[in-house]
Scaffold this motif. Structure first.
Motif, mmCIF file in Angstrom:
data_model
loop_
_atom_site.group_PDB
_atom_site.id
_atom_site.type_symbol
_atom_site.label_atom_id
_atom_site.label_comp_id
_atom_site.label_asym_id
_atom_site.label_seq_id
_atom_site.Cartn_x
_atom_site.Cartn_y
_atom_site.Cartn_z
ATOM 1 N N ILE A 312 0.845 -1.206 0.000
ATOM 2 C CA ILE A 312 0.000 0.000 0.000
ATOM 3 C C ILE A 312 0.879 1.255 0.000
ATOM 4 N N ARG A 313 1.920 1.184 0.844
ATOM 5 C CA ARG A 313 2.825 2.338 0.939
ATOM 6 C C ARG A 313 3.486 2.615 -0.418
ATOM 7 N N LEU A 314 3.894 1.518 -1.063
ATOM 8 C CA LEU A 314 4.540 1.630 -2.372
ATOM 9 C C LEU A 314 3.617 2.308 -3.381
ATOM 10 N N GLN A 386 15.430 9.965 8.298
ATOM 11 C CA GLN A 386 15.256 8.509 8.375
ATOM 12 C C GLN A 386 16.344 7.795 7.563
ATOM 13 N N ASN A 387 16.666 8.335 6.381
ATOM 14 C CA ASN A 387 17.753 7.759 5.574
ATOM 15 C C ASN A 387 19.052 7.759 6.371
ATOM 16 N N ALA A 388 19.324 8.915 7.015
ATOM 17 C CA ALA A 388 20.580 9.040 7.773
ATOM 18 C C ALA A 388 20.655 7.968 8.859
ATOM 19 N N ALA A 413 23.415 15.768 8.618
ATOM 20 C CA ALA A 413 24.707 15.123 8.365
ATOM 21 C C ALA A 413 24.816 13.851 9.187
ATOM 22 N N ASP A 414 25.392 12.816 8.555
ATOM 23 C CA ASP A 414 25.625 11.581 9.320
ATOM 24 C C ASP A 414 27.045 11.100 9.064
ATOM 25 N N ASN A 415 27.512 10.196 9.884
ATOM 26 C CA ASN A 415 28.833 9.614 9.610
ATOM 27 C C ASN A 415 28.697 8.105 9.360
ATOM 28 N N ASN A 426 22.691 8.843 -8.945
ATOM 29 C CA ASN A 426 21.422 8.153 -9.177
ATOM 30 C C ASN A 426 20.405 8.209 -8.050
ATOM 31 N N ILE A 427 20.832 8.709 -6.891
ATOM 32 C CA ILE A 427 19.917 8.573 -5.742
ATOM 33 C C ILE A 427 18.566 9.258 -5.916
ATOM 34 N N TRP A 428 18.481 10.257 -6.876
ATOM 35 C CA TRP A 428 17.210 10.959 -7.048
ATOM 36 C C TRP A 428 16.247 10.217 -7.966
ATOM 37 N N LYS A 433 18.364 2.169 -5.356
ATOM 38 C CA LYS A 433 18.967 1.844 -4.062
ATOM 39 C C LYS A 433 20.424 1.571 -4.325
ATOM 40 N N ALA A 434 21.259 2.309 -3.587
ATOM 41 C CA ALA A 434 22.696 2.176 -3.850
ATOM 42 C C ALA A 434 23.133 0.725 -3.728
ATOM 43 N N ASP A 435 22.596 0.065 -2.740
ATOM 44 C CA ASP A 435 22.984 -1.333 -2.555
ATOM 45 C C ASP A 435 21.722 -2.179 -2.559
ATOM 46 N N GLU A 445 12.467 -0.014 2.688
ATOM 47 C CA GLU A 445 13.080 0.753 1.595
ATOM 48 C C GLU A 445 12.467 0.428 0.243
ATOM 49 N N SER A 446 12.068 1.471 -0.471
ATOM 50 C CA SER A 446 11.549 1.240 -1.819
ATOM 51 C C SER A 446 12.288 2.093 -2.846
ATOM 52 N N GLY A 447 13.156 2.950 -2.347
ATOM 53 C CA GLY A 447 13.912 3.793 -3.284
ATOM 54 C C GLY A 447 13.090 4.947 -3.824
ATOM 55 N N LEU A 448 12.022 5.336 -3.118
ATOM 56 C CA LEU A 448 11.171 6.437 -3.587
ATOM 57 C C LEU A 448 11.380 7.721 -2.789
ATOM 58 N N GLY A 449 11.905 7.563 -1.557
ATOM 59 C CA GLY A 449 12.016 8.701 -0.630
ATOM 60 C C GLY A 449 12.680 9.927 -1.220
ATOM 61 N N LEU A 450 13.914 9.759 -1.741
ATOM 62 C CA LEU A 450 14.653 10.930 -2.246
ATOM 63 C C LEU A 450 14.050 11.495 -3.526
ATOM 64 N N ALA A 451 13.471 10.603 -4.344
ATOM 65 C CA ALA A 451 12.821 11.082 -5.575
ATOM 66 C C ALA A 451 11.688 12.034 -5.195
HETATM 67 N N1 LIG Z 1 22.313 9.211 4.327
HETATM 68 C C1 LIG Z 1 22.598 8.263 3.426
HETATM 69 N N2 LIG Z 1 23.756 7.551 3.498
HETATM 70 C C2 LIG Z 1 24.039 6.618 2.585
HETATM 71 N N3 LIG Z 1 23.249 6.303 1.514
HETATM 72 C C3 LIG Z 1 22.095 6.966 1.400
HETATM 73 C C4 LIG Z 1 21.704 7.990 2.312
HETATM 74 N N4 LIG Z 1 20.506 8.477 1.932
HETATM 75 C C5 LIG Z 1 20.171 7.781 0.820
HETATM 76 N N5 LIG Z 1 21.097 6.885 0.492
HETATM 77 C C6 LIG Z 1 21.098 5.957 -0.689
HETATM 78 O O1 LIG Z 1 20.163 6.442 -1.598
HETATM 79 C C7 LIG Z 1 19.186 5.454 -1.897
HETATM 80 C C8 LIG Z 1 17.865 6.112 -2.192
HETATM 81 O O2 LIG Z 1 17.289 6.650 -1.038
HETATM 82 P P1 LIG Z 1 15.739 6.793 -0.911
HETATM 83 O O3 LIG Z 1 15.412 7.489 0.345
HETATM 84 O O4 LIG Z 1 15.264 7.392 -2.158
HETATM 85 O O5 LIG Z 1 15.265 5.317 -0.911
HETATM 86 P P2 LIG Z 1 15.234 4.293 0.292
HETATM 87 O O6 LIG Z 1 15.604 4.986 1.518
HETATM 88 O O7 LIG Z 1 16.052 3.162 -0.148
HETATM 89 O O8 LIG Z 1 13.693 3.893 0.271
HETATM 90 P P3 LIG Z 1 12.486 4.698 0.841
HETATM 91 O O9 LIG Z 1 13.011 5.986 1.352
HETATM 92 O O10 LIG Z 1 11.582 4.853 -0.312
HETATM 93 O O11 LIG Z 1 11.911 3.865 1.901
HETATM 94 C C9 LIG Z 1 19.166 4.593 -0.708
HETATM 95 O O12 LIG Z 1 18.768 3.280 -1.007
HETATM 96 C C10 LIG Z 1 20.637 4.609 -0.310
HETATM 97 O O13 LIG Z 1 21.366 3.655 -1.020
#
Ligand SMILES: Nc1ncnc2c1ncn2[C@@H]1O[C@H](COP(=O)(O)OP(=O)(O)OP(=O)(O)O)[C@@H](O)[C@H]1O
Ligand SMILES: [Mg+2]
Length: 486
Positions: A312-314, A386-388, A413-415, A426-428, A433-435, A445-451
Motif C-alpha cells: 500500500i505504501r509503495l 530517516q535515511n541518515a 549530516a551523518d557519519n 542516481n539517488i534521485w 537503491k545504492a545497494d 526501503e523502496s527507493g522512492l524517498g529521495l525522488a
Molecule cells: N544518508 C545516506 N547515506 C548513505 N546512503 C544513502 C543515504 N541516503 C540515501 N542513500 C542511498 O540512496 C538510496 C535512495 O534513497 P531513498 O530514500 O530514495 O530510498 P530508500 O531509503 O532506499 O527507500 P524509501 O526511502 O523509499 O523507503 C538509498 O537506497 C541509499 O542507497
C-alpha cells in the motif's frame, strides 16, 4: 514549373530587358550624333561657299548687288560629288538662284522667318523636293540639309544657302550599326541564357542539398550537417537547419533516455511488488493447505499484514510522486518555526536511532522561520533523517539549521556508510537503491524517498544538495527560499 526554369526565365527577362534598353538608347544617341556631325559638316560647306563664291557689293546708287561665282560653286559641288552634297541658293523664299534646274527644296514661311532672324535651320529629311518634272518628285531621294542665311551690311536677308546630303548615305551607317547591334544583342542574350542557367543551377543545387539533408533527417539521420558560409539567406537557412537537427538529435536522445527510464521503472515497480506478493501468496497457500503449524500462524498473518502495508505504501508513494511531479498537489505555504519540526522529527526517530546505536543531535537557533507547506516540510525532513539513521550504525546524526540569503538552510549530516560518485548521481531516481542487498529492511526501503524529496523541493522553489564520501558519511543540505517580497 521547376525552380531552375523559373529562375532562368526571371534572369533572362531581366538581362534581355536591360540589353534592349541599352541597345535602343545607344542606337538613338548614335543616330543623333551622326546627324549632328553631318549638319556640322554641311554648315562648314555653307560657310566656305559663302566666303568663296558670294559677293555682296553696294553700287554707286547705294543699291546692293549680290553676285555668285557659279564656276567656283560648281567646282566645290564637283569636289563633293562623292559625298553627294548639293547646294541650292535662294534669293527669296521661292526664287532659286542656283542651280538652274534639278531638284530644289522649298522653304516654309516659318523657316524663312527664322532665317530672317539669323537662325541656321537643320532639317532631318525633306521630301518636298521640287523638280521641273512633278513625277520625278516621287523618285526623289530624301535629303537632310541645313539652311544658312546671308545678310548684307544693313542686315537685310539677301540669300539663303541650302546644303544638303542624301539621307540614304546616313541610312547606310544606321543599318550597319543596327546590324552590329543586333549581333551584339543576340550574343549577349545567349550569354545571358548561359549565365542565368549557371546562376539558377547554383541556387537550385544548394536547395537540393538542403532537400537531401531534410530527407535524411526525416529518415532518422540526425548527424547531417550543412556547410554554412554565412553569405546569404540560404546560408542562414542552413544554419537554422543545423540548429534544428542538433535539437532534434537532443530530443531524440532524451526520448530514448526517457524510454529507457520508463522500462527500468516498469521493471523496478514490478520487481518491488513481486517480492511482497510472492511472500503473501506463499503464506496464503501454506494456510490454505494447512502447511503452517498452529504456533506460526499468527506470525505468518503478521508478516502478510506487513507486506500488504508495504505494498500500500509503495502504491501511495508512487501516486504521491506522480502527483507532485505533474504539479497536481497544491502547496499551502506558510512561514512557521522549522526548529519545532526538527525537534519533533528527532524525537520520532529517536527509538530507531537508538536501536542502530545512533544518536541524533539538533543544532541551531531557538527559532528559525521557514516558508513551506508544513506537512510536506515534515515529510522532507523525516525522509532525509530517516535515511541518515538507516544508513548509519553507531554514529551521530546531526540536524542543523541556519538563515541564508533570503532563505532558510537545513542540514542533515551523518557519519554512516556514505556513497560514491556513481551512487550520488542516481539517488534521485525512483526505485534507486545504492545497494540492492539492503532492500527489505524494517524501514521498508523502496527507493522512492529521495525522488519525492527532490520533486517537493522543486515545487517549493528550493534546492537540495548532497555531499558524501563512502564510509565517511553524507550531508544533505536543503535550502528553502523566503516568501517573495519579504
Ligand atoms: N544518508 C545516506 N547515506 C548513505 N546512503 C544513502 C543515504 N541516503 C540515501 N542513500 C542511498 O540512496 C538510496 C535512495 O534513497 P531513498 O530514500 O530514495 O530510498 P530508500 O531509503 O532506499 O527507500 P524509501 O526511502 O523509499 O523507503 C538509498 O537506497 C541509499 O542507497
Ligand atoms: Mg529513504
Amino acid at each position: 514549373m521547376k525552380l531552375i526554369y523559373q529562375q532562368m526565365i526571371a534572369f533572362f527577362v531581366v538581362i534581355t530587358a536591360l540589353l534592349a534598353i541599352l541597345g535602343f538608347s545607344f542606337f538613338h544617341v548614335t543616330k543623333t550624333l551622326i546627324y549632328e556631325n553631318t549638319w556640322n559638316q554641311l554648315e562648314g560647306y555653307a560657310y566656305s561657299l559663302k566666303t568663296q563664291s558670294m559677293t555682296i557689293e553696294r553700287g554707286a546708287n547705294g543699291k546692293q548687288t549680290f553676285t555668285l561665282d557659279i564656276g567656283k560653286l560648281q567646282t566645290s559641288e564637283l569636289l563633293l560629288r562623292n559625298q553627294q552634297v548639293h547646294f541650292t541658293i535662294y534669293t527669296t523664299r521661292n526664287k532659286v538662284m542656283y542651280p538652274d534646274q534639278g531638284y530644289q527644296s522649298t522653304i516654309s514661311t516659318s523657316d524663312w522667318k527664322k532665317l530672317e532672324s539669323g537662325q541656321i535651320i537643320r532639317r532631318k529629311s525633306d521630301l518636298g523636293w521640287r523638280g521641273p518634272d512633278k513625277a520625278k518628285v516621287q523618285n526623289q531621294q530624301r535629303m537632310t540639309d541645313i539652311l544658312a542665311p546671308c545678310f548684307d551690311q544693313s542686315g537685310q536677308l539677301v540669300a539663303v544657302i541650302s546644303v544638303g546630303a542624301k539621307v540614304s548615305s546616313l541610312q547606310e551607317s544606321f543599318t550597319k550599326i543596327q546590324r552590329n547591334l543586333f549581333y551584339v544583342l543576340l550574343f549577349s542574350a545567349l550569354l545571358g541564357v548561359a549565365i542565368s542557367y549557371l546562376l539558377a543551377h547554383y541556387i537550385t543545387k544548394r536547395i537540393s542539398k538542403l532537400r537531401n539533408a531534410t530527407r535524411a533527417v526525416a529518415n532518422g539521420d540526425f548527424d547531417v550537417t550543412l556547410v554554412d558560409h554565412k553569405r546569404d539567406e540560404l546560408d542562414d537557412l542552413a544554419n537554422d537547419f543545423n540548429q534544428m537537427t542538433s535539437s532534434l538529435k537532443q530530443s531524440n536522445e532524451e526520448i530514448s533516455r526517457q524510454e529507457q527510464k520508463r522500462r527500468q521503472f516498469m521493471a523496478d515497480a514490478a520487481h518491488e511488488m513481486r517480492t511482497p506478493l510472492t511472500t503473501i501468496n506463499g503464506l496464503l497457500e501454506g494456510l490454505a493447505y494447512d502447511a503452517i503449524p498452529e504456533e506460526s500462524k499468527e506470525k505468518s498473518i503478521e508478516l502478510m499484514r506487513n507486506e500488504t502495508r508495504r505494498l500500500i505504501r509503495l502504491v501511495n508513494e508512487n501516486l504521491d510522486y506522480e502527483k507532485i511531479r505533474s504539479g497536481q498537489i497544491e502547496l499551502r505555504r506558510t512561514t512557521f518555526d522549522a526548529m519545532n519540526v526538527i525537534h519533533n522529527v528527532a524525537a520520532q526517530l529517536k527509538k530507531k536511532a537508538q536501536s542502530a546505536g545512533d544518536t541524533i543531535e539538533v543544532a541551531g537557533p531557538t527559532k528559525l522561520p521557514v516558508f513551506a507547506d508544513y506537512d510536506r516540510f515534515v515529510q522532507i525532513m523525516f525522509n532525509i533523517t530517516q535515511n541518515a539513521v538507516q544508513f548509519t550504525t553507531n554514529g551521530v546524526i546531526r540536524i542543523s539549521a541556519e538563515r541564508g540569503y533570503k532563505s532558510s538552510i537545513l542540514r542533515i549530516a551523518d557519519n554512516g556508510i556514505g556513497m560514491d560518485d556513481e551512487q550520488l548521481k542516481n539517488i534521485w531516481e525512483r526505485y534507486y537503491k545504492a545497494d540492492a542487498s539492503r532492500r527489505n529492511t524494517k524501514y521498508g526501503e523502496s527507493g522512492l524517498g529521495l525522488a519525492i524529496v527532490q520533486q517537493l523541493m522543486e515545487q517549493h522553489g528550493g534546492k537540495v544538495e548532497v555531499i558524501s564520501k563512502p564510509n565517511k558519511g553524507s550531508t544533505f543540505t536543503l535550502i528553502f527560499p523566503d516568501e517573495k517580497g519579504k
